[in-house]
Write an enzyme that holds these catalytic residues in place. Structure first.
Site, short mmCIF file in Angstrom:
data_model
loop_
_atom_site.label_atom_id
_atom_site.label_comp_id
_atom_site.label_asym_id
_atom_site.label_seq_id
_atom_site.Cartn_x
_atom_site.Cartn_y
_atom_site.Cartn_z
N HIS A 133 0.83 -1.21 0.00
CA HIS A 133 0.00 0.00 0.00
C HIS A 133 0.86 1.26 0.00
CE1 HIS A 133 -2.96 -2.83 2.05
NE2 HIS A 133 -3.68 -2.36 1.06
N LEU B 17 2.59 -9.19 -1.50
CA LEU B 17 2.14 -8.64 -0.23
C LEU B 17 0.63 -8.46 -0.24
CD1 LEU B 17 4.85 -5.94 0.59
CD2 LEU B 17 4.83 -8.39 1.11
#
Length: 281
Positions: free
Chosen positions: A33, A184
């Site tokens: 992110h 991820l």
């Protein structure tokens, strides 16, 4: 950094600050992110991230109630990345009344792969993304950054934005991976230590499938079945492992298989955790 919770407060915070660059998230932020945030930083005059766990894109048996909600830690990480505004609405703020108007994407793209195994998922995604884009970009244009790990999702969103003529440029960011190659994901936190050690098998199987698909005389259907078997033998429950055309996620023809511009996509459950990944080639 401002943290706002209502649409009116968001628009007040954005007023007069120029073109936004926007990163929508469901929170529980990880380095993937934050890479999106860094990529978005130079693409606008004010950097906005949203944190909202969207009930509409979860099926009844999925993990909406248990999905990690870590707002304080997320805000600390975003502030460290020089984010300007965090929009973190409660459900009553973003959906003050039942969301009976929804955005239904093209079934040819949205009812395959993820849409086949998670029916209604992309309607939930499109509805919340449409709403978030209007919240952030009302009265202005700008840029929104989405991760390529959710390959089909960013294709659906890109087409939605184009067909509705929204003044938003969609930018795709590369997948961030751990040192061993695992993509991820917030859901990686659900994995036990033993499962985490095996989780890299998904990306390795996709790499094998992409290489095998390009070999002369390869039979794609047989290779995809073999890839499914490989994961199944490793204790996974695979939903799909396929090779598709990047342009429309349809199976490649003999001609397009030779020409390239392909992507291998996979989704599989390891224990109680469902992981997705993809590899362009």
């Amino acid at each position: 950094m401002q943290v706002v919770h209502t649409i009116s407060d968001l628009r007040a915070a954005l007023h007069g600050r120029g073109r936004p660059a926007f990163v929508p998230t469901m929170g529980n932020l990880h380095d993937g992110h934050l890479a999106l945030v860094r990529q978005a930083r130079p693409l606008g005059e004010v950097l906005v991230a949203s944190i909202f766990v969207n009930r509409l894109q979860f099926l009844p048996h999925e993990d909406f109630d248990s999905y990690p909600r870590t707002l304080q830690a997320d805000c600390s990480r975003l502030e460290a990345e020089s984010c300007d505004i965090v929009f973190a609405p409660a459900e009553r703020d973003l959906y003050p009344e039942p969301q009976t108007f929804t955005v239904t994407p093209d079934p040819a793209l949205a009812n395959i792969l993820e849409g086949q195994f998670r029916p209604g998922f992309f309607t939930g995604v499109c509805t919340v993304v449409m709403k978030l884009l209007w919240c952030v970009f009302a009265g202005s244009g700008g840029t929104a950054v989405f991760g390529r790990k959710d390959y089909q999702q960013q294709m659906v969103i890109r087409r939605m934005v184009r067909q509705f003529a929204l003044p938003v440029e969609i930018v795709s960011a590369d997948i961030c991976r751990a040192a061993d190659g695992l993509a991820l994901s917030s859901r990686n936190a659900y994995l036990s230590d033993e499962e985490r050690a095996r989780a890299v098998q998904l990306s390795r199987t996709l790499a094998w499938l992409s290489q095998a698909a390009l070999e002369p005389g390869s039979k794609l259907g047989a290779l995809e079945a073999q890839a499914m078997q490989r994961l199944g033998d490793g204790g996974w429950q695979p939903d799909y492992l396929v090779v598709r055309q990047r342009s429309d996620l349809q199976p490649p023809t003999a001609e397009t298989l030779r020409a390239g511009q392909l992507v291998a996509l996979g989704a599989a459950r390891l224990g109680q955790t469902r992981l997705i990944d993809n590899l362009e080639f």
